[in-house]
Design an enzyme around this catalytic site. Sequence first.
Site, PDB file in Angstrom:
ATOM      1  N   LYS A  88       0.788  -1.238   0.000  1.00  0.00           N
ATOM      2  CA  LYS A  88       0.000   0.000   0.000  1.00  0.00           C
ATOM      3  C   LYS A  88       0.818   1.285   0.000  1.00  0.00           C
ATOM      4  CE  LYS A  88      -0.308   0.026   5.033  1.00  0.00           C
ATOM      5  NZ  LYS A  88      -1.092   0.298   6.224  1.00  0.00           N
ATOM      6  N   TYR A 152       0.372   1.966  -7.400  1.00  0.00           N
ATOM      7  CA  TYR A 152      -0.451   1.396  -6.327  1.00  0.00           C
ATOM      8  C   TYR A 152      -1.930   1.462  -6.700  1.00  0.00           C
ATOM      9  CZ  TYR A 152      -3.231   1.294  -2.078  1.00  0.00           C
ATOM     10  OH  TYR A 152      -4.227   1.022  -1.164  1.00  0.00           O
ATOM     11  N   ASN A 181      -9.411   7.373   4.375  1.00  0.00           N
ATOM     12  CA  ASN A 181      -8.199   7.310   5.214  1.00  0.00           C
ATOM     13  C   ASN A 181      -8.482   6.707   6.589  1.00  0.00           C
ATOM     14  OD1 ASN A 181      -7.569   9.247   3.033  1.00  0.00           O
ATOM     15  ND2 ASN A 181      -5.661   9.529   4.174  1.00  0.00           N
ATOM     16  N   ARG A 233      -8.418  15.361   3.587  1.00  0.00           N
ATOM     17  CA  ARG A 233      -8.705  13.939   3.428  1.00  0.00           C
ATOM     18  C   ARG A 233      -9.928  13.580   4.267  1.00  0.00           C
ATOM     19  NH1 ARG A 233      -5.457  14.906   0.265  1.00  0.00           N
ATOM     20  NH2 ARG A 233      -3.566  13.810  -0.360  1.00  0.00           N
ATOM     21  N   ASP A 299       0.901  13.941  -3.963  1.00  0.00           N
ATOM     22  CA  ASP A 299      -0.273  14.237  -3.124  1.00  0.00           C
ATOM     23  C   ASP A 299      -1.296  15.047  -3.908  1.00  0.00           C
ATOM     24  OD1 ASP A 299       0.485  12.923  -0.870  1.00  0.00           O
ATOM     25  OD2 ASP A 299       1.064  14.705   0.275  1.00  0.00           O
TER      26      ASP A 299
HETATM   27  P1  NAD Z   1      -1.219  -3.692   6.261  1.00  0.00           P
HETATM   28  O1  NAD Z   1       0.086  -3.671   5.568  1.00  0.00           O
HETATM   29  O2  NAD Z   1      -1.261  -3.366   7.702  1.00  0.00           O
HETATM   30  O3  NAD Z   1      -1.919  -5.115   6.053  1.00  0.00           O
HETATM   31  C1  NAD Z   1      -1.703  -5.921   4.925  1.00  0.00           C
HETATM   32  C2  NAD Z   1      -1.500  -7.356   5.415  1.00  0.00           C
HETATM   33  O4  NAD Z   1      -1.279  -8.189   4.275  1.00  0.00           O
HETATM   34  C3  NAD Z   1      -0.289  -7.490   6.336  1.00  0.00           C
HETATM   35  O5  NAD Z   1      -0.622  -8.310   7.437  1.00  0.00           O
HETATM   36  C4  NAD Z   1       0.748  -8.160   5.447  1.00  0.00           C
HETATM   37  O6  NAD Z   1       1.667  -8.926   6.177  1.00  0.00           O
HETATM   38  C5  NAD Z   1      -0.136  -9.000   4.534  1.00  0.00           C
HETATM   39  N1  NAD Z   1       0.474  -9.298   3.238  1.00  0.00           N
HETATM   40  C6  NAD Z   1       1.140  -8.454   2.415  1.00  0.00           C
HETATM   41  N2  NAD Z   1       1.553  -9.104   1.316  1.00  0.00           N
HETATM   42  C7  NAD Z   1       1.122 -10.387   1.433  1.00  0.00           C
HETATM   43  C8  NAD Z   1       1.235 -11.552   0.625  1.00  0.00           C
HETATM   44  N3  NAD Z   1       1.878 -11.521  -0.540  1.00  0.00           N
HETATM   45  N4  NAD Z   1       0.690 -12.696   1.065  1.00  0.00           N
HETATM   46  C9  NAD Z   1       0.046 -12.746   2.251  1.00  0.00           C
HETATM   47  N5  NAD Z   1      -0.098 -11.673   3.068  1.00  0.00           N
HETATM   48  C10 NAD Z   1       0.442 -10.512   2.654  1.00  0.00           C
HETATM   49  O7  NAD Z   1      -2.199  -2.739   5.434  1.00  0.00           O
HETATM   50  P2  NAD Z   1      -3.661  -2.227   5.804  1.00  0.00           P
HETATM   51  O8  NAD Z   1      -3.584  -0.773   6.047  1.00  0.00           O
HETATM   52  O9  NAD Z   1      -4.285  -3.107   6.805  1.00  0.00           O
HETATM   53  O10 NAD Z   1      -4.354  -2.404   4.381  1.00  0.00           O
HETATM   54  C11 NAD Z   1      -5.084  -3.580   4.046  1.00  0.00           C
HETATM   55  C12 NAD Z   1      -5.518  -3.494   2.603  1.00  0.00           C
HETATM   56  O11 NAD Z   1      -6.295  -2.306   2.415  1.00  0.00           O
HETATM   57  C13 NAD Z   1      -4.369  -3.408   1.600  1.00  0.00           C
HETATM   58  O12 NAD Z   1      -4.700  -4.179   0.468  1.00  0.00           O
HETATM   59  C14 NAD Z   1      -4.301  -1.930   1.266  1.00  0.00           C
HETATM   60  O13 NAD Z   1      -3.807  -1.694  -0.026  1.00  0.00           O
HETATM   61  C15 NAD Z   1      -5.759  -1.539   1.359  1.00  0.00           C
HETATM   62  N6  NAD Z   1      -5.968  -0.105   1.668  1.00  0.00           N
HETATM   63  C16 NAD Z   1      -5.389   0.438   2.769  1.00  0.00           C
HETATM   64  C17 NAD Z   1      -5.589   1.784   3.059  1.00  0.00           C
HETATM   65  C18 NAD Z   1      -4.950   2.441   4.264  1.00  0.00           C
HETATM   66  O14 NAD Z   1      -4.946   3.675   4.329  1.00  0.00           O
HETATM   67  N7  NAD Z   1      -4.436   1.709   5.229  1.00  0.00           N
HETATM   68  C19 NAD Z   1      -6.377   2.572   2.211  1.00  0.00           C
HETATM   69  C20 NAD Z   1      -6.959   1.964   1.098  1.00  0.00           C
HETATM   70  C21 NAD Z   1      -6.744   0.613   0.837  1.00  0.00           C
HETATM   71  N1  UDP Z   2       0.809  14.655   5.538  1.00  0.00           N
HETATM   72  C1  UDP Z   2       1.638  15.618   6.117  1.00  0.00           C
HETATM   73  N2  UDP Z   2       2.730  15.187   6.831  1.00  0.00           N
HETATM   74  C2  UDP Z   2       3.024  13.864   7.007  1.00  0.00           C
HETATM   75  C3  UDP Z   2       2.171  12.892   6.415  1.00  0.00           C
HETATM   76  C4  UDP Z   2       1.084  13.331   5.683  1.00  0.00           C
HETATM   77  O1  UDP Z   2       1.398  16.803   5.974  1.00  0.00           O
HETATM   78  O2  UDP Z   2       4.026  13.547   7.648  1.00  0.00           O
HETATM   79  C5  UDP Z   2      -0.387  15.097   4.783  1.00  0.00           C
HETATM   80  C6  UDP Z   2      -0.402  14.639   3.338  1.00  0.00           C
HETATM   81  O3  UDP Z   2       0.225  15.613   2.528  1.00  0.00           O
HETATM   82  C7  UDP Z   2      -1.924  14.531   3.061  1.00  0.00           C
HETATM   83  C8  UDP Z   2      -2.495  14.124   4.416  1.00  0.00           C
HETATM   84  O4  UDP Z   2      -1.513  14.482   5.394  1.00  0.00           O
HETATM   85  O5  UDP Z   2      -2.453  15.818   2.724  1.00  0.00           O
HETATM   86  C9  UDP Z   2      -2.781  12.627   4.516  1.00  0.00           C
HETATM   87  O6  UDP Z   2      -1.623  11.909   4.159  1.00  0.00           O
HETATM   88  P1  UDP Z   2      -1.480  10.339   4.431  1.00  0.00           P
HETATM   89  O7  UDP Z   2      -0.123   9.918   3.955  1.00  0.00           O
HETATM   90  O8  UDP Z   2      -1.842  10.022   5.847  1.00  0.00           O
HETATM   91  O9  UDP Z   2      -2.638   9.703   3.533  1.00  0.00           O
HETATM   92  P2  UDP Z   2      -2.836   9.696   1.938  1.00  0.00           P
HETATM   93  O10 UDP Z   2      -1.723  10.456   1.313  1.00  0.00           O
HETATM   94  O11 UDP Z   2      -2.819   8.246   1.607  1.00  0.00           O
HETATM   95  O12 UDP Z   2      -4.174  10.312   1.730  1.00  0.00           O
END
Ligand code: NAD
Ligand code: UDP
Length: 344
Positions: A88, A152, A181, A233, A299
């Site tokens: 991610k 991504y 977020n 956000r 961003d």
């Molecule tokens: P995270 O990294 O905490 O969790 C991802 C999990 O997947 C981890 O436990 C990691 O070990 C496991 N993993 C990674 N690659 C793997 C593989 N090849 N095989 C098996 N397991 C694997 O991330 P998260 O924040 O919990 O995000 C979960 C999902 O949501 C991701 O697909 C991410 O892209 C998506 N997502 C996250 C956010 C965010 O802001 N956190 C936003 C939008 C989408």
């Molecule tokens: N941001 C910031 N300082 C940091 C991290 C993020 O000012 O150290 C800002 C970034 O520019 C965005 C917002 O906070 O406007 C959210 O960023 P984040 O990386 O948490 O999430 P995403 O970019 O995935 O929306």
Amino acid sequence: MSRRVLITGGAGFIGSHTCLVLLEQGHELVVLDNFDNSSPEALRRVQELAGSTQLTLVEGDVRDASAVDKAFGSGGAVDGVIHFAGLKAVGESVGNPLLYWDVNVNGSRVLAAAMERHGCRTLVFSSTSTAYGEPETFPLREDMPTAPVHPYAQTKVAVEQMLAALCRSGPWRVASLRYFNPVGAHPSGQIGEDPMGIPNNLFPFITQVAAGRREQLRIFGQDYPTPDGTGIRDYLHVMDLAEAHGKALEHLLQQPTPYSLTLNIGTGRGLSVLEVVQGFEAATGLTIPYEVVERRPGDVPRLEACPQTAQIVLGWSARRTLEEMCRDGWAWQQANPSGYRGPT
Ligand code: NAD
Ligand code: UDP
């Protein structure tokens, strides 16, 4: 009704909170995770908090068909899958796009093929608000075009398209959830976000500044076309997001096949970086020193969901406030200064 659910990436930030919600609802879980970005300790704590041991762990990679088969074969028939496993980090995806296409797209393909083999075609997929690219009209509705601007987001949109094609090809039921977020932690402070190294994201950076681990926050740009000049956000509490998964899965299981759904998961209320800092200070009584620096490449000025479809279709809306996001994220940071890896 108790379900048997396969959760890929269940040890991660969003996955662990979702596992907790589902265990508390009485479901039986199989978690497939290779711990690339997480720790088994998260799953131990999830079971402790839920007071349930109905969780089977299969350590393995979602790109490895035999590991996925093992997860399917670890007990009774799986009713549905929630697919979190993936990478991610936007910047990393720009530097290493093939890794992102492999883990995110190929991983989803291997998983879907295994689902076909095992006759389980109900899937909730982790997609992202970055699918919308650099939109100019708000709030963002699901029928607006996707225009991903980095690998991504491109891989997530590619998987959405692959899953939509599956729904046209056979008896699949798929929900792609476009998260905005997610922040905060379970209110116990026992599970939370555990980024490796210097956090990329705003919230974990703020909590580490509050804890004295980092000197000050760097605000990336105050010259955006927003009221205070900082980026906007749509932050939502990770427990709200976890609950959305339970509702999405149950909804899918009640639909005739084929069925395909794309949903924004956010609050609908955008907040600027400065508003988040002020909210954190108000919730915790702490001061967050910051300096304004250059914009961060890639961003976008603003992302803000229209969350109405999720409300109408799932009966879900985000309930928790910014104050709760800050309070719970801070409780997790205080109780676990080094995340799951260090002494607590
Ligand atoms: P995270 O990294 O905490 O969790 C991802 C999990 O997947 C981890 O436990 C990691 O070990 C496991 N993993 C990674 N690659 C793997 C593989 N090849 N095989 C098996 N397991 C694997 O991330 P998260 O924040 O919990 O995000 C979960 C999902 O949501 C991701 O697909 C991410 O892209 C998506 N997502 C996250 C956010 C965010 O802001 N956190 C936003 C939008 C989408
Ligand atoms: N941001 C910031 N300082 C940091 C991290 C993020 O000012 O150290 C800002 C970034 O520019 C965005 C917002 O906070 O406007 C959210 O960023 P984040 O990386 O948490 O999430 P995403 O970019 O995935 O929306």
